[in-house]
Design an enzyme around this catalytic site. Structure first.
Site, short mmCIF file in Angstrom:
data_model
loop_
_atom_site.label_atom_id
_atom_site.label_comp_id
_atom_site.label_asym_id
_atom_site.label_seq_id
_atom_site.Cartn_x
_atom_site.Cartn_y
_atom_site.Cartn_z
CB THR A 1 113.87 -1.79 6.74
OG1 THR A 1 111.70 -1.34 6.49
CG2 THR A 1 113.44 -1.74 8.40
CG LEU B 1 104.06 1.26 1.89
CD1 LEU B 1 104.29 0.04 1.51
CD2 LEU B 1 104.79 2.68 0.29
CG ASN C 1 107.44 -2.43 11.47
OD1 ASN C 1 106.74 -1.36 10.83
ND2 ASN C 1 108.66 -2.32 9.62
N GLY D 1 101.78 -11.50 10.86
CA GLY D 1 103.30 -12.16 10.14
C GLY D 1 103.67 -10.81 9.57
CB CYS E 1 107.27 -5.48 8.19
SG CYS E 1 107.09 -4.87 5.71
CE LYS F 1 112.76 -7.08 5.60
NZ LYS F 1 112.45 -6.17 6.76
C1 UGA Z 1 103.80 -3.47 8.83
C2 UGA Z 1 103.80 -2.10 8.99
O1 UGA Z 1 102.21 -1.93 9.24
C3 UGA Z 1 103.52 -0.33 7.83
O2 UGA Z 1 103.57 0.14 8.92
C4 UGA Z 1 105.61 -0.78 7.80
O3 UGA Z 1 105.36 -0.12 6.52
C5 UGA Z 1 105.40 -2.19 6.90
O4 UGA Z 1 105.13 -3.14 7.79
C6 UGA Z 1 107.12 -2.32 6.73
O5 UGA Z 1 107.89 -2.15 7.33
O6 UGA Z 1 107.82 -1.79 5.85
P1 UGA Z 1 102.27 -4.36 6.12
O7 UGA Z 1 103.55 -6.01 6.86
O8 UGA Z 1 101.59 -4.21 5.15
O9 UGA Z 1 102.47 -3.06 7.61
O10 UGA Z 1 100.71 -4.76 7.33
P2 UGA Z 1 100.47 -4.64 8.42
O11 UGA Z 1 99.03 -4.17 8.21
O12 UGA Z 1 101.10 -3.90 9.70
O13 UGA Z 1 100.15 -6.11 9.32
C7 UGA Z 1 101.14 -6.84 9.84
C8 UGA Z 1 100.38 -8.28 10.37
O14 UGA Z 1 99.72 -7.65 11.94
C9 UGA Z 1 99.73 -8.78 10.08
O15 UGA Z 1 99.43 -10.31 10.38
C10 UGA Z 1 98.31 -8.51 10.26
O16 UGA Z 1 97.03 -9.35 10.19
C11 UGA Z 1 98.22 -8.28 11.81
N1 UGA Z 1 97.88 -7.72 13.17
C12 UGA Z 1 97.19 -6.01 12.05
C13 UGA Z 1 96.28 -8.09 13.45
O17 UGA Z 1 96.28 -9.02 13.86
N2 UGA Z 1 95.63 -7.01 13.98
C14 UGA Z 1 95.83 -6.12 13.68
O18 UGA Z 1 94.91 -4.32 14.43
C15 UGA Z 1 97.02 -5.37 12.45
#
Ligand code: UGA
Length: 414
Positions: free
Chosen positions: A111, A138, A193, A242, A245, A248
């Site tokens: 990114t 992903l 994001n 948190g 990704c 930041k």
């Molecule tokens: C995120 C994006 O969803 C991906 O599409 C992206 O590729 C990735 O960042 C990246 O830039 O590499 P990720 O960091 O693995 O993926 O995690 P998420 O599933 O998006 O969750 C992020 C935060 O949001 C977590 O703390 C999670 O608990 C929270 N979350 C997520 C919620 O509180 N509620 C939700 O409905 C979904």
């Protein structure tokens, strides 16, 4: 992301050479062991190494002789002022450019801020190789599945020839293929994001309002999400967002906008709102404990930033624990996979029951599904207090509220 990309491309029928410059990680990977927890990835690694579809090497020279496409999957951490630090991307790109044969394509999957492709091209100064942007969407915890079944595949390139070449690698994936300029592709990744993070901040603020007015955020969100323009996914409230990704990337996007004289007020507010979400958990717990956190023993279930990962980078759980410790509480934490940092006042234990033993309150901070299977009776027996706050809304309400005098869930005022 690098490993998932290597294994995913191999699964699509390509022959992949992965380069890992950290000797310990390389050794671990070559013996079929993942240095991280990611469901499904280890067995895929073993299979790919065995079949020879993926080979892992220590240096880029080992990957250059036949390769025509080079995927850069290195991290872009945050620098001192919140912008993306490009030192790893620059080092890897230079390394590739030094050894790549003419007509190679350097594909940036990391990114990176808008304009990075252009900057790399002039920094490297080789007109016979091209730069393309192929952001990855992903999620940790479902990395390989997200790679193989994406919502879309995005390639930014200067010419349709380069773009078609990169997209051709994904021919076996049935997903919309988007072709844009390099700059647009770079920006799409941050925009996605930042939008998702802002959406969660909105939901978490709404959850706070629900608590005050006696509504239930699940009902509000499902009513809201059933409007097809809004949609119901990615609207689950929690203790704040948190991970490696969102925190930041939102800051880096604000920083890019500022440098270009544009105010991204919504994203700035989402970042602030997320900090408020952490504080709200601490304040609510304090009020449930008779307005006192000093000297209290708090059991915490969940350290990872979300379920199905051992990643604690920018984990809401750790941020909240830090605030509890600063108020004089002691924390006993349990996580099925993730490890706690070495902080004074924080102890990690091996089981959920052990964490709860002698605790004044139990705080659920990560949505591991196994927590919802725990029988509340023995937990109530070992705790010294009777306060439970479920910030992930995963514990069965009836069962738990019949065992605990004060069982509260985030986003519900009852
Ligand atoms: C995120 C994006 O969803 C991906 O599409 C992206 O590729 C990735 O960042 C990246 O830039 O590499 P990720 O960091 O693995 O993926 O995690 P998420 O599933 O998006 O969750 C992020 C935060 O949001 C977590 O703390 C999670 O608990 C929270 N979350 C997520 C919620 O509180 N509620 C939700 O409905 C979904």
């Amino acid at each position: 992301m690098g490993l998932t990309t290597a294994l995913g491309l191999a699964k699509l029928g390509h022959s992949v050479v992965g380069v890992e410059i950290n000797p310990e990680k390389l050794h671990s990977l070559n013996s079929g062991k993942l240095p991280i927890y990611e469901p499904g990835l280890e067995s895929e690694l073993l299979g790919s190494l065995k079949s020879g579809r993926v080979v892992l090497k220590a240096a880029i020279q080992d990957a250059t002789s036949d390769s025509k496409m080079f995927f850069i999957c290195v991290p872009t951490p945050q620098d001192d002022v919140g912008a993306a630090d490009l030192k790893f991307v620059i080092a890897a790109s230079k390394d590739v450019a030094e050894h790549a044969s003419p007509d190679s394509v350097v594909v940036i999957k990391s990114t990176v801020p808008v304009g990075t492709g252009e900057m790399l091209r002039s920094l490297i100064g080789r007109d016979d190789i091209s730069f393309a942007s192929n952001p990855e969407f992903l999620r940790e915890g479902s990395a390989l599945q997200d790679f193989m079944e994406p919502d879309r595949i995005l390639v930014g390139a200067d010419t349709s020839k380069v773009s078609d070449n990169v997209l051709a690698l994904y021919a076996n994936i049935d997903a919309p293929k988007l072709s844009t300029s390099v700059k647009s592709a770079e920006l799409i990744k941050y925009a996605a994001n930042a939008y998702l993070a802002s959406r969660l901040s909105f939901v978490n603020d709404l959850a706070a309002l629900c608590e005050q007015v006696g509504a239930d955020v699940d009902d509000v969100v499902s009513g809201m999400g059933s409007d097809s323009r809004i949609g119901s996914r990615f609207l689950h409230p929690g203790p704040g967002w948190g991970g490696s990704c969102f925190p930041k990337d939102t800051r880096a996007l604000v920083s890019v906008a500022q440098n270009n004289g544009v105010s991204l007020g919504v994203v700035g507010a989402a970042i602030q709102s997320n900090d408020n979400a952490f504080s709200r958990v601490v304040t609510r717990l304090k009020s449930l404990l008779g307005n006192e956190l000093n000297g209290k023993i708090i059991a915490v279930w969940g350290l990872a930033f979300k379920a199905n990962t051992d990643d604690t980078r920018d984990s809401p759980s750790l941020e909240i624990i830090k605030r509890l410790l600063s108020k004089g509480s002691k924390v006993t934490a349990f996580d099925p996979i993730a490890s706690a940092p070495n902080w004074e006042g924080l102890t990690q234990v091996e089981t959920a029951v052990e964490a709860a033993t002698n605790a004044d309150a139990l705080l659920i901070l990560t949505e591991w599904s196994e927590f919802s299977q725990v029988d509340p009776k023995p937990i109530a027996n070992v705790m010294s207090g009777s306060v439970v706050l479920d910030t992930r809304r995963i514990l069965p309400v009836e069962k738990w509220s019949s065992e605990f005098e004060t069982f509260k869930i985030l986003g519900n005022g009852a």
